[in-house]
Design a protein around this motif. Structure first.
Motif, PDB file in Angstrom:
ATOM      1  N   SER A  35      -3.325 -31.610  18.270  1.00 13.63           N
ATOM      2  CA  SER A  35      -3.901 -32.277  19.304  1.00 13.63           C
ATOM      3  C   SER A  35      -4.018 -31.292  20.666  1.00 13.63           C
ATOM      4  N   ALA A  39      -8.029 -30.820  21.962  1.00 17.66           N
ATOM      5  CA  ALA A  39      -8.214 -30.852  23.683  1.00 17.66           C
ATOM      6  C   ALA A  39      -9.067 -29.652  24.175  1.00 17.66           C
ATOM      7  N   GLU A  43     -12.400 -29.128  25.752  1.00 19.16           N
ATOM      8  CA  GLU A  43     -12.910 -28.601  27.027  1.00 19.16           C
ATOM      9  C   GLU A  43     -13.856 -27.579  27.014  1.00 19.16           C
ATOM     10  N   THR A  97     -14.256 -36.969  27.155  1.00 22.64           N
ATOM     11  CA  THR A  97     -13.282 -36.260  26.884  1.00 22.64           C
ATOM     12  C   THR A  97     -11.896 -36.579  27.588  1.00 22.64           C
ATOM     13  N   ILE A 100      -9.320 -37.274  25.240  1.00 19.00           N
ATOM     14  CA  ILE A 100      -8.796 -36.138  24.183  1.00 19.00           C
ATOM     15  C   ILE A 100      -7.971 -35.116  25.154  1.00 19.00           C
ATOM     16  N   SER A 101      -8.639 -34.647  26.256  1.00 16.92           N
ATOM     17  CA  SER A 101      -8.051 -33.512  26.742  1.00 16.92           C
ATOM     18  C   SER A 101      -7.904 -33.755  28.385  1.00 16.92           C
ATOM     19  N   TYR A 127      -6.616 -24.277  28.520  1.00 15.32           N
ATOM     20  CA  TYR A 127      -7.796 -25.036  29.154  1.00 15.32           C
ATOM     21  C   TYR A 127      -8.711 -24.023  30.064  1.00 15.32           C
TER      22      TYR A 127
END
Length: 284
Positions: A35, A39, A43, A97, A100-101, A127
């Motif tokens: 996960s 993510a 990004e 997104t 997800i992120s 990130y």
């Protein structure tokens, strides 16, 4: 100070919203989970698409208003169109997104959420690296497809415009980033979600509008950064001295504005300082 919403009588009644637990500073176990990497990829791709569309819009506007090609100063999409491109893309990409992120797409947003203990240090660093790399690749695609236009019309790079000093530029970036990060915190606040169940669905909308409004105000000053990855990506691919001379403004401003917004929302509006003091007194 307003009280938290209560579902029943009594001072100790449970709240009808639940704050997520603070993210750990360093979570080594997180590195073993798909996960996290999913993510990070989200990004990267989101920031790549963001820079690709917005930089193309900036270059297109410069081409449309080139006096050698079009004497009409009012031609093209104008500043309003550029602002819509940035705000609209943030709305679309955050919507895509967020599940997800979290839809950061901006190192300053990631920094603010990290300081508020919304994300771990590991996730925040990954990130930021993904965002910066995505921005560089997005601008690289623009240059690959339209090299002559890219070089001739400035590559969509941020720089301090004539007539403004560096203090003004830095202040514009600080305040602009504050508006954005404050909006992010407010739009995703669990307390607000409890009061208005439709807010989570609409959270990308005020965030996109914040980006739009800030661009309207600060495009004439700095071209509007409020996103260090956006400024870095354009500077790396364009590579001219002027963009690097002013690059510190587009990192310093957002990295000052984001912590201020995080502090204001968490400790003033959400009364984090008062709650911490009350907890300390009760334990004492």
């Amino acid at each position: 100070m307003a009280k938290d919403i209560e579902v029943g009588p009594g001072a100790n009644a449970p709240k009808d919203y639940q704050d997520p637990p603070p993210a750990p500073l360093i979570d080594a176990e997180e590195l073993t989970k798909w996960s996290l990497y999913r993510a990070v990829i989200a990004e990267f791709i989101a920031t790549l698409l963001f820079l690709y569309i917005t930089v193309l819009t900036v270059i297109g506007y410069s081409s449309q208003t080139d006096p050698d090609k079009n004497p009409d100063d009012c031609g093209g999409v104008g500043i309003l169109g550029i602002a819509w491109a940035f705000g609209g893309m943030i709305f679309v990409l955050v919507y895509c997104t967020a599940g997800i992120s979290g839809g950061h797409i901006n190192p300053a947003v990631t920094l603010g959420l990290f300081l508020a203990q919304k994300v771990s240090l590991v996730r925040a660093m990954l990130y930021m690296m993904a965002q910066c790399l995505g921005a560089i690749c997005g601008c690289g695609l623009v240059k690959a497809f339209q090299k002559s236009y890219y070089t001739k019309y400035g590559g969509g790079a941020n720089y301090l415009h004539d007539g403004y000093n560096k203090g003004t530029g830095l202040g514009a970036e600080i305040i602009g980033t504050f508006v954005l990060v404050y909006t992010v915190f407010s739009a995703t606040d669990p307390k607000r979600s409890a009061r208005d169940s439709h807010v989570p669905v609409l959270a990308p909308l005020p965030i996109g509008f914040a980006v739009f409004m800030v661009h309207l105000a600060t495009i004439p000053i700095t071209g509007t950064g409020i996103n260090p990855a956006r400024s870095l990506g354009a500077a790396v691919i364009y590579g001219k001295k002027k963009t690097w001379d002013d690059q510190w403004i587009f990192w310093g401003g957002p990295f000052i504005g984001a912590p201020i917004a995080a502090f204001y929302h968490q400790f003033i509006l959400r009364a984090g300082a008062i709650k911490a003091l009350g907890s300390y007194r009760s334990n004492a």
